[in-house]
Design a protein around this motif. Structure first.
Motif, PDB file in Angstrom:
ATOM      1  N   UNK A 236       6.208   2.681   2.416  1.00 43.20           N
ATOM      2  CA  UNK A 236       5.748   3.708   3.353  1.00 43.20           C
ATOM      3  C   UNK A 236       6.711   4.888   3.370  1.00 43.20           C
ATOM      4  N   UNK A 237       7.997   4.626   3.150  1.00 43.15           N
ATOM      5  CA  UNK A 237       8.949   5.728   3.058  1.00 43.15           C
ATOM      6  C   UNK A 237       8.639   6.602   1.857  1.00 43.15           C
ATOM      7  N   UNK A 238       8.331   5.973   0.730  1.00 44.02           N
ATOM      8  CA  UNK A 238       7.985   6.734  -0.475  1.00 44.02           C
ATOM      9  C   UNK A 238       6.725   7.562  -0.249  1.00 44.02           C
ATOM     10  N   UNK A 239       5.723   6.965   0.390  1.00 44.32           N
ATOM     11  CA  UNK A 239       4.487   7.698   0.654  1.00 44.32           C
ATOM     12  C   UNK A 239       4.728   8.882   1.577  1.00 44.32           C
ATOM     13  N   UNK A 240       5.576   8.685   2.589  1.00 42.49           N
ATOM     14  CA  UNK A 240       5.919   9.769   3.522  1.00 42.49           C
ATOM     15  C   UNK A 240       6.630  10.906   2.793  1.00 42.49           C
ATOM     16  N   UNK A 241       7.626  10.568   1.974  1.00 38.21           N
ATOM     17  CA  UNK A 241       8.345  11.616   1.253  1.00 38.21           C
ATOM     18  C   UNK A 241       7.439  12.305   0.235  1.00 38.21           C
ATOM     19  N   UNK A 242       6.558  11.551  -0.397  1.00 41.35           N
ATOM     20  CA  UNK A 242       5.620  12.171  -1.338  1.00 41.35           C
ATOM     21  C   UNK A 242       4.706  13.152  -0.609  1.00 41.35           C
ATOM     22  N   UNK A 243       4.287  12.786   0.608  1.00 41.63           N
ATOM     23  CA  UNK A 243       3.419  13.695   1.370  1.00 41.63           C
ATOM     24  C   UNK A 243       4.156  14.960   1.781  1.00 41.63           C
TER      25      UNK A 243
ATOM     26  N   UNK B 235       6.840  -4.055  12.463  1.00 42.81           N
ATOM     27  CA  UNK B 235       6.430  -2.943  13.324  1.00 42.81           C
ATOM     28  C   UNK B 235       5.867  -1.756  12.551  1.00 42.81           C
ATOM     29  N   UNK B 236       4.883  -1.123  13.142  1.00 40.23           N
ATOM     30  CA  UNK B 236       4.262   0.063  12.564  1.00 40.23           C
ATOM     31  C   UNK B 236       5.294   1.176  12.425  1.00 40.23           C
ATOM     32  N   UNK B 237       5.381   1.747  11.234  1.00 44.04           N
ATOM     33  CA  UNK B 237       6.174   2.951  11.002  1.00 44.04           C
ATOM     34  C   UNK B 237       5.225   4.078  10.613  1.00 44.04           C
ATOM     35  N   UNK B 238       5.402   5.214  11.260  1.00 41.27           N
ATOM     36  CA  UNK B 238       4.580   6.401  10.998  1.00 41.27           C
ATOM     37  C   UNK B 238       5.486   7.507  10.482  1.00 41.27           C
ATOM     38  N   UNK B 239       5.071   8.146   9.405  1.00 41.03           N
ATOM     39  CA  UNK B 239       5.761   9.319   8.893  1.00 41.03           C
ATOM     40  C   UNK B 239       4.945  10.560   9.186  1.00 41.03           C
ATOM     41  N   UNK B 240       5.595  11.624   9.648  1.00 39.82           N
ATOM     42  CA  UNK B 240       4.925  12.876   9.992  1.00 39.82           C
ATOM     43  C   UNK B 240       5.545  14.013   9.202  1.00 39.82           C
TER      44      UNK B 240
END
Length: 281
Positions: free
Chosen positions: A34-41, A267-272
């Motif tokens: 999810x960190x990779x997806x957040x940084x890619x976004x 736990x749910x982590x959300x990237x913005x």
């Protein structure tokens, strides 16, 4: 904070011991995708200048450095020297010369010139005024640049079937954060924080990684939270050492999970991610 004093509201309570470094390593393993997806976004481009606030041992900094390439630069900031030592060693081992680390108060630090992006993972939950800090940090980013934060909703951790020891831990954890003046659902507040800070609605990425059985990595995160927060749990009256049994906590928790072949919902982590106004009208 590991000096035994009562933390001020918004301060970091998990310390920088060996156990905390191990907890952060486990956390990064669980939340790597999810960190990779957040940084890619975030669309970090080659040549970009990036600041990672609350960088800890450098996971996000190193990932950002790979994305901006040798023509870009990444600066990781953290208030604690111990994680920064580890971050520097990891960067050297990876051969990444475009990333550096600095000990600084992230609530006051400003760059000498505007940067292309400010990022931070699991930092807003520890800051006394997240809206003010996001607004301040957004002000250090050039027009049209990137502001990206990721955070956690602690109340979403669960097991199926329910495990008595995890149920007890959840009550201790949420009680400790609440009594220490910290939100337990910062992940779900990110859009509101960005809006209140004067940013457009962010693009969101999210995941609550699932694992199964007694070997799940997430149990190490739970056990690390117990070790790091024990002094605060006792000081705030949430639980006692005798109730928790920290010396055997992880062993007992893993045994319960193995016995029931339990599924762990981390736990749910959300990237913005949002961009600063470009002034183009």
């Amino acid at each position: 904070m590991d000096d035994g004093s009562a933390p001020a509201a918004g301060g970091y309570v998990l310390g920088s011991t060996d156990r905390e470094m191990a907890r952060l390593a486990a956390l990064s393993e669980v939340y790597g995708p999810v960190t990779a997806a957040w940084l890619d976004s975030a669309g970090l481009r080659p040549g970009a200048t990036v600041v990672d606030v609350g960088c800890g041992p450098g996971d996000v900094s190193l990932a950002a450095a790979e994305r901006v390439g040798p023509t870009g630069t990444v600066l990781g900031l953290d208030a604690a020297p111990r994680p920064l030592e580890l971050a520097r060693a990891r960067a050297a081992a990876a051969g990444l010369r475009n990333v550096s680390f600095e000990q600084a108060d992230v609530t006051r630090w400003r760059p000498p010139a505007p940067v292309d992006a400010v990022v931070g993972r699991l930092i807003l939950v520890h800051l006394p005024d997240p809206v003010a800090q996001v607004a301040r940090l957004a002000g250090t980013v050039r027009p049209g640049g990137v502001v990206a934060f990721a955070d956690v909703a602690l109340s979403t951790r669960a097991a199926q079937p329910e495990l008595p020891l995890l149920t007890a831990f959840n009550a201790w954890l949420l009680g400790t954060f609440t009594r220490s003046g910290r939100p337990v659902d910062m992940a779900l507040r990110l859009t509101g924080v960005f809006r209140a800070a004067g940013l457009p609605d962010p693009v969101l990425t999210a995941a609550a990684p699932l694992e199964r059985g007694g070997d799940a990595v997430g149990w190490s995160v739970v056990a690390g939270d117990v070790a790091g927060l024990l002094p605060v749990m006792e000081r705030t009256g949430v639980a006692t050492r005798e109730e928790i049994g920290p010396e055997t906590f992880e062993q007992r928790l893993r045994a319960q999970a193995a016995e029931h072949d339990a599924v762990l919902v981390n736990p749910l982590v959300v990237g913005a991610v949002a961009r600063t106004p470009d002034g183009g009208g």
